[in-house]
Design a protein around this motif. Sequence first.
Motif, short mmCIF file in Angstrom:
data_model
loop_
_atom_site.label_atom_id
_atom_site.label_comp_id
_atom_site.label_asym_id
_atom_site.label_seq_id
_atom_site.Cartn_x
_atom_site.Cartn_y
_atom_site.Cartn_z
N LEU A 112 -52.76 -8.90 11.22
CA LEU A 112 -52.23 -9.21 9.90
C LEU A 112 -52.20 -7.98 8.99
O LEU A 112 -51.41 -7.91 8.05
N GLN A 113 -53.05 -7.00 9.28
CA GLN A 113 -53.09 -5.78 8.48
C GLN A 113 -52.06 -4.75 8.93
O GLN A 113 -52.05 -3.63 8.43
N GLY A 114 -51.20 -5.13 9.84
CA GLY A 114 -50.13 -4.25 10.28
C GLY A 114 -50.40 -3.52 11.58
O GLY A 114 -49.55 -2.75 12.04
N ASN A 115 -51.55 -3.75 12.20
CA ASN A 115 -51.85 -3.13 13.48
C ASN A 115 -51.22 -3.91 14.62
O ASN A 115 -50.65 -4.99 14.43
N SER A 116 -51.32 -3.38 15.82
CA SER A 116 -50.73 -4.03 16.99
C SER A 116 -51.39 -5.37 17.26
O SER A 116 -52.59 -5.56 17.01
N SER A 117 -50.61 -6.32 17.75
CA SER A 117 -51.15 -7.64 18.10
C SER A 117 -51.85 -7.62 19.46
O SER A 117 -52.39 -8.63 19.88
N GLU A 118 -51.82 -6.48 20.13
CA GLU A 118 -52.53 -6.35 21.40
C GLU A 118 -53.92 -5.76 21.16
O GLU A 118 -54.11 -4.93 20.28
N PHE A 119 -54.88 -6.23 21.93
CA PHE A 119 -56.20 -5.61 21.92
C PHE A 119 -56.66 -5.48 23.37
O PHE A 119 -55.93 -5.84 24.30
N PHE A 120 -57.86 -4.96 23.59
CA PHE A 120 -58.25 -4.55 24.94
C PHE A 120 -59.65 -5.05 25.29
O PHE A 120 -60.55 -5.09 24.45
N TYR A 121 -59.78 -5.43 26.55
CA TYR A 121 -61.08 -5.74 27.14
C TYR A 121 -61.45 -4.55 28.02
O TYR A 121 -60.76 -4.24 28.99
N VAL A 122 -62.51 -3.85 27.67
CA VAL A 122 -62.87 -2.61 28.34
C VAL A 122 -64.20 -2.79 29.05
O VAL A 122 -65.22 -3.13 28.42
N ARG A 123 -64.21 -2.59 30.36
CA ARG A 123 -65.43 -2.65 31.16
C ARG A 123 -65.82 -1.24 31.58
O ARG A 123 -64.98 -0.49 32.09
N ARG A 124 -67.08 -0.88 31.33
CA ARG A 124 -67.57 0.45 31.70
C ARG A 124 -68.27 0.40 33.05
O ARG A 124 -69.02 -0.54 33.34
N PHE A 125 -68.02 1.40 33.89
CA PHE A 125 -68.63 1.51 35.20
C PHE A 125 -69.45 2.80 35.27
O PHE A 125 -68.96 3.87 34.88
N ILE A 126 -70.66 2.69 35.76
CA ILE A 126 -71.58 3.82 35.86
C ILE A 126 -71.70 4.25 37.31
O ILE A 126 -71.93 3.42 38.20
#
Length: 418
Positions: A112-126
């Motif tokens: 709603l603030q003008g940013n992209s409607s996409e977001f991300f699920y980020v999994r970190r691997f060690i």
Amino acid sequence: MKFFALSTLIAISLAFFAPTSVESVTVSPRGVNVRTFGATTVFLTFFGLDDQRPAEALWCGAVNANQSCIPGTVFGRLPIRSNLATRSANNNLTDIMTIPASVARRAYQDALQGNSSEFFYVRRFISRTGEPDEFVAVTCRLAGGGARVPLALTNVRLEFVGNAETKTPANRVVQVVAQGQEPPTLQADIRFNGTGRLKGRWEVVLPGDTLPSRQDLLTEATLPIEQRGLQRRYTLVESFDRFLPPTGQVTLPGPDPAKLPKNTTGLHLILLRIEATSDREGNSFTGAGTVNSGGVAGFPMPVLRYFVSPGAKPAISPSTVMPTLALLQPAPNAQLTSTQPITFRWQSIPSARAYKLEIREQENETPILSAVLNRETTSYTAPPLLQKSPGKSLRWRVLTLSDSGVVILQSNWHPFEL
């Protein structure tokens, strides 16, 4: 010179085609539609793992070039209770991404603030060998909860709906029935995303059977492909297979009560088993084939219980019970000091499954204290808060409860003063 030129060309070619560690881990699907208002669950497969182990998982509004979250854009973190990541065959990791409604709301507010409607699920691997951490991102696109969202269960509630013939009340967690008597009808209230086939079966755990583990109560689509045939099976009662339109909610009728086991005394568990179905919006590629994920859920299925009593009638209604339980201490109209601990004692009842102690004010019936105790306990020392009411006229009583929480017997009220 020709030999030197040829060897140089071969070296350059080998260097060009040599595998690199960049993005050695990938994920399927790489992008999914998710519900804008509410929770979403998606089956993910991370493949190409070597010696890496999974670490935390975050949701964020933007990622860096290495797919890690940009600071200041994090929407939330995968809760430990929802972390169902499991190592599977071919160096894969099966991950059940359950997006809480709070994260979806943050992403919506960000859009709603003008940013992209996409977001991300980020999994970190060690890496176990000291290599740099690797990040893998899944693109989440805000959408409705309809046909373009993976078919997933977001909430399931099992309940009895009552039996008019036997006057059995509805929604009780544990039902008590006489041997040979049919249990009440039941149903499942299911909230879901997406659309597709809901396929499964009703099973009953009989007295003496090994109780199901948490793994046994997960839906089939929540498990890695090689573990789906290893769930423990119980007595089959009835199967179902129905199409779910993109309405988000459905009431699934339970099995015919006449088919439920009722001749063996003891506690019976009714299980809702959900089988995996094909779902093009959420199916995942594992590197060796596609895994069906329709019917995935980020939590184990609930269980209903009913107790078959050996030829006895169901528990007596509270309106018909007679006060026959004897209170031992304190005596009626006792004068108690507020500087000493106050202990209540009562008669032991063999048929009781639990006791409930109630203390109220004598005049206006205001509840002062209530405690539920196990069947072996016939005394109770009140906490100090009761001693903070000197000069008040109080009264107490004890009720015995059945397995289903229904009152079997109750005592008379005994007054006392502090």
